[in-house]
Write a protein that holds these residues in place. Structure first.
Motif, PDB file in Angstrom:
ATOM      1  N   PHE A 186       0.804  -1.228   0.000  1.00 31.20           N
ATOM      2  CA  PHE A 186       0.000   0.000   0.000  1.00 31.20           C
ATOM      3  C   PHE A 186       0.838   1.279   0.000  1.00 31.20           C
ATOM      4  O   PHE A 186       0.291   2.367  -0.094  1.00 31.20           O
ATOM      5  CB  PHE A 186      -0.928   0.025   1.225  1.00 31.20           C
ATOM      6  CG  PHE A 186      -1.886  -1.131   1.275  1.00 31.20           C
ATOM      7  CD1 PHE A 186      -2.941  -1.223   0.373  1.00 31.20           C
ATOM      8  CD2 PHE A 186      -1.734  -2.137   2.222  1.00 31.20           C
ATOM      9  CE1 PHE A 186      -3.825  -2.283   0.425  1.00 31.20           C
ATOM     10  CE2 PHE A 186      -2.624  -3.205   2.277  1.00 31.20           C
ATOM     11  CZ  PHE A 186      -3.672  -3.282   1.370  1.00 31.20           C
ATOM     12  N   GLY A 187       2.143   1.168   0.192  1.00 24.65           N
ATOM     13  CA  GLY A 187       2.974   2.383   0.178  1.00 24.65           C
ATOM     14  C   GLY A 187       3.677   2.601   1.506  1.00 24.65           C
ATOM     15  O   GLY A 187       3.202   2.180   2.563  1.00 24.65           O
ATOM     16  N   LYS A 188       4.821   3.288   1.425  1.00 28.42           N
ATOM     17  CA  LYS A 188       5.723   3.472   2.580  1.00 28.42           C
ATOM     18  C   LYS A 188       5.065   4.116   3.794  1.00 28.42           C
ATOM     19  O   LYS A 188       5.429   3.848   4.920  1.00 28.42           O
ATOM     20  CB  LYS A 188       6.888   4.374   2.151  1.00 28.42           C
ATOM     21  CG  LYS A 188       8.034   3.648   1.478  1.00 28.42           C
ATOM     22  CD  LYS A 188       9.317   4.428   1.729  1.00 28.42           C
ATOM     23  CE  LYS A 188      10.061   4.900   0.545  1.00 28.42           C
ATOM     24  NZ  LYS A 188       9.638   5.509  -0.617  1.00 28.42           N
ATOM     25  N   GLU A 189       4.079   5.000   3.536  1.00 26.15           N
ATOM     26  CA  GLU A 189       3.487   5.752   4.649  1.00 26.15           C
ATOM     27  C   GLU A 189       2.516   4.911   5.483  1.00 26.15           C
ATOM     28  O   GLU A 189       2.067   5.350   6.531  1.00 26.15           O
ATOM     29  CB  GLU A 189       2.713   6.981   4.113  1.00 26.15           C
ATOM     30  CG  GLU A 189       3.507   7.867   3.157  1.00 26.15           C
ATOM     31  CD  GLU A 189       4.847   8.274   3.750  1.00 26.15           C
ATOM     32  OE1 GLU A 189       4.884   8.622   4.947  1.00 26.15           O
ATOM     33  OE2 GLU A 189       5.856   8.229   3.013  1.00 26.15           O
ATOM     34  N   THR A 190       2.177   3.703   4.966  1.00 26.27           N
ATOM     35  CA  THR A 190       1.119   2.926   5.612  1.00 26.27           C
ATOM     36  C   THR A 190       1.528   2.450   7.014  1.00 26.27           C
ATOM     37  O   THR A 190       2.615   1.915   7.214  1.00 26.27           O
ATOM     38  CB  THR A 190       0.802   1.685   4.746  1.00 26.27           C
ATOM     39  OG1 THR A 190       0.739   2.102   3.400  1.00 26.27           O
ATOM     40  CG2 THR A 190      -0.512   1.056   5.160  1.00 26.27           C
ATOM     41  N   LYS A 191       0.632   2.661   7.955  1.00 30.26           N
ATOM     42  CA  LYS A 191       0.893   2.165   9.322  1.00 30.26           C
ATOM     43  C   LYS A 191       0.075   0.907   9.563  1.00 30.26           C
ATOM     44  O   LYS A 191      -0.958   0.701   8.932  1.00 30.26           O
ATOM     45  CB  LYS A 191       0.495   3.234  10.336  1.00 30.26           C
ATOM     46  CG  LYS A 191       1.366   4.483  10.283  1.00 30.26           C
ATOM     47  CD  LYS A 191       1.077   5.330  11.516  1.00 30.26           C
ATOM     48  CE  LYS A 191       1.226   6.814  11.263  1.00 30.26           C
ATOM     49  NZ  LYS A 191       0.385   7.354  10.203  1.00 30.26           N
ATOM     50  N   VAL A 192       0.568   0.053  10.465  1.00 31.28           N
ATOM     51  CA  VAL A 192      -0.141  -1.189  10.785  1.00 31.28           C
ATOM     52  C   VAL A 192      -0.430  -1.208  12.282  1.00 31.28           C
ATOM     53  O   VAL A 192       0.400  -0.771  13.088  1.00 31.28           O
ATOM     54  CB  VAL A 192       0.722  -2.424  10.423  1.00 31.28           C
ATOM     55  CG1 VAL A 192      -0.033  -3.716  10.713  1.00 31.28           C
ATOM     56  CG2 VAL A 192       1.138  -2.383   8.964  1.00 31.28           C
ATOM     57  N   ARG A 193      -1.615  -1.702  12.631  1.00 33.71           N
ATOM     58  CA  ARG A 193      -1.937  -1.809  14.054  1.00 33.71           C
ATOM     59  C   ARG A 193      -2.487  -3.212  14.313  1.00 33.71           C
ATOM     60  O   ARG A 193      -3.214  -3.766  13.479  1.00 33.71           O
ATOM     61  CB  ARG A 193      -2.948  -0.702  14.355  1.00 33.71           C
ATOM     62  CG  ARG A 193      -3.917  -0.954  15.437  1.00 33.71           C
ATOM     63  CD  ARG A 193      -4.808   0.260  15.634  1.00 33.71           C
ATOM     64  NE  ARG A 193      -6.174  -0.051  15.240  1.00 33.71           N
ATOM     65  CZ  ARG A 193      -7.235   0.698  15.533  1.00 33.71           C
ATOM     66  NH1 ARG A 193      -7.080   1.840  16.172  1.00 33.71           N
ATOM     67  NH2 ARG A 193      -8.426   0.325  15.163  1.00 33.71           N
ATOM     68  N   PHE A 194      -2.107  -3.794  15.453  1.00 36.38           N
ATOM     69  CA  PHE A 194      -2.606  -5.131  15.811  1.00 36.38           C
ATOM     70  C   PHE A 194      -3.614  -4.971  16.946  1.00 36.38           C
ATOM     71  O   PHE A 194      -3.300  -4.364  17.967  1.00 36.38           O
ATOM     72  CB  PHE A 194      -1.446  -6.033  16.241  1.00 36.38           C
ATOM     73  CG  PHE A 194      -0.548  -6.397  15.082  1.00 36.38           C
ATOM     74  CD1 PHE A 194      -0.750  -7.578  14.383  1.00 36.38           C
ATOM     75  CD2 PHE A 194       0.463  -5.547  14.664  1.00 36.38           C
ATOM     76  CE1 PHE A 194       0.058  -7.915  13.309  1.00 36.38           C
ATOM     77  CE2 PHE A 194       1.278  -5.868  13.584  1.00 36.38           C
ATOM     78  CZ  PHE A 194       1.073  -7.054  12.900  1.00 36.38           C
ATOM     79  N   ARG A 195      -4.820  -5.483  16.716  1.00 41.44           N
ATOM     80  CA  ARG A 195      -5.880  -5.376  17.723  1.00 41.44           C
ATOM     81  C   ARG A 195      -6.132  -6.753  18.312  1.00 41.44           C
ATOM     82  O   ARG A 195      -6.381  -7.702  17.565  1.00 41.44           O
ATOM     83  CB  ARG A 195      -7.160  -4.907  17.026  1.00 41.44           C
ATOM     84  CG  ARG A 195      -7.842  -3.754  17.702  1.00 41.44           C
ATOM     85  CD  ARG A 195      -9.006  -3.183  16.905  1.00 41.44           C
ATOM     86  NE  ARG A 195      -9.063  -3.539  15.499  1.00 41.44           N
ATOM     87  CZ  ARG A 195      -9.835  -4.503  14.996  1.00 41.44           C
ATOM     88  NH1 ARG A 195     -10.603  -5.231  15.791  1.00 41.44           N
ATOM     89  NH2 ARG A 195      -9.849  -4.737  13.697  1.00 41.44           N
ATOM     90  N   PRO A 196      -6.048  -6.914  19.650  1.00 38.54           N
ATOM     91  CA  PRO A 196      -6.274  -8.229  20.259  1.00 38.54           C
ATOM     92  C   PRO A 196      -7.605  -8.827  19.815  1.00 38.54           C
ATOM     93  O   PRO A 196      -8.593  -8.097  19.699  1.00 38.54           O
ATOM     94  CB  PRO A 196      -6.304  -7.935  21.766  1.00 38.54           C
ATOM     95  CG  PRO A 196      -5.587  -6.645  21.916  1.00 38.54           C
ATOM     96  CD  PRO A 196      -5.812  -5.871  20.658  1.00 38.54           C
TER      97      PRO A 196
END
Ligand code: DAH
Length: 342
Positions: A236-246
């Motif tokens: 999706f591109g370098k700026e994309t952030k990822v978050r992990f939700r329990p």
């Protein structure tokens, strides 16, 4: 008398012209062929008194040569003018007109891109059957029998046999791979899955997932996170952030849902992410030791992570497609947009 006639023919030859193959042919018939006016002059030789034959013959031969010479000139003229007109018909400086070409379906393109990203970091490809048994789709994945967790996924059964169903997820391929291979395992399993759900803009009874599995000694949650960070940035591109939700899945412990920052608003909140700034792309977690044991892998020695993502979901985010049904309706106005630019 003959002289006059011959002079008239000579001037007709000199005045003759031709601008096309048809006109050339007309000239040939009139002045060259056996039945032409020149041919006739030859035929009349027999009526000429003997003492004049020599002089007459010379004149007629001159006419014949003149006719032939003119014919050659006309042939050259017609050929060169047709060549010229051909080359002026075409303007070689114009940009080329495009060649009509088919496009790659957005789901295929997305699937290919996902495979490419994971292959580069050492994942291989594996596949399993779409008609699956209870063991591979549920039991080996730690879904207890009659447990409500099975109802998370509405299943299509085959011929009322509760043991055979259309697979509800590609996690079944994890089991097949682990049953047949020893760690280290790094595998990616894309494929079609089925759920008994009403079709809408956001859900379909047939869709695609891609499953990832990594099993080796000392594999930890940090490896899972890094792998998916890498994937999200590549996809999706370098700026994309990822978050992990329990979250909860029977086959992973701990489990987490994977969200990426909304591509449209960059996390500020918009109508695509419903104001949240984040959108979900799949589930993940550390492979539950029970699952490893079910597949004959020593859970004291090995650990692993797994993830599963919806290919439609990823394609919708990537291409900003708002209705899942577009993927299967074959509307040419939709598909045309994915044709390569030639
Ligand atoms: N199989 C899950 C589903 O279809 C997705 C999933 C979640 C796959 C967690 C995984 C995982 O491998 O670890 O909803």
């Amino acid at each position: 008398m003959h002289q006059q006639k011959i002079e008239a023919i000579k001037s007709a030859i000199e005045a003759a012209n031709a601008a096309s193959q048809d006109e050339l042919e007309a000239y040939r018939i009139k002045f060259i062929s056996k039945k032409s006016v020149v041919g006739e002059l030859f035929a009349q030789m027999k009526d000429i008194p003997n003492e004049q034959k020599r002089e007459y013959g010379q004149l007629v031969n001159e006419v014949k040569q003149l006719a032939e010479q003119k014919f050659q000139e006309l042939i050259e003229k017609v050929n060169s003018s047709s060549k010229k007109s051909k080359s002026t018909d075409m303007d070689l400086t114009l940009p080329p007109t495009g060649i009509a070409a088919g496009g790659i379906h957005p789901l295929t393109a997305t699937r290919q891109r996902i495979i490419e990203i994971f292959e580069r970091i050492g994942f291989n490809l594996s596949e399993g059957p779409e008609i699956e048994d209870d063991w591979h789709n549920f039991t080996a994945l730690n879904f207890p029998e009659n447990h409500p967790a099975r109802e998370m996924q509405d299943t299509f059964f085959i011929e009322k046999n509760p043991d055979i169903a259309l697979r509800t997820h590609t996690s079944s391929v994890q089991v097949r791979v682990m049953e047949n291979q020893k760690p280290p395992i790094r595998t990616l399993s894309p494929g079609r899955v089925y759920r008994n759900e009403a079709i809408s803009a956001r859900a379909h009874c047939i869709f695609h997932q891609v499953e990832g599995l990594y099993v080796d000694e000392n594999v930890g949650f940090a490896d899972l996170k890094n792998t998916l960070y890498h994937f999200a940035k590549e996809m999706f591109g370098k700026e994309t952030k990822v978050r992990f939700r329990p979250s909860f899945f029977p086959f992973t412990e701990p489990s987490a849902e994977i969200d990426i920052s909304c591509l449209l608003c960059g996390g500020k909140g918009c109508n695509v992410c419903k104001g949240a700034g984040w959108v979900e792309i799949g589930g993940s977690g550390m492979v539950d030791p029970n699952v490893l044991e079910n597949c004959g892998i020593d859970s004291g020695k090995y650990t692993g992570f797994a993830f599963g993502m919806g290919i439609e979901r990823i394609a919708m985010l990537k291409y900003q497609i708002k209705d899942l049904r577009l993927f299967t309706e074959n509307d040419i106005r939709f598909l045309k947009q994915f044709r390569p630019m030639l």
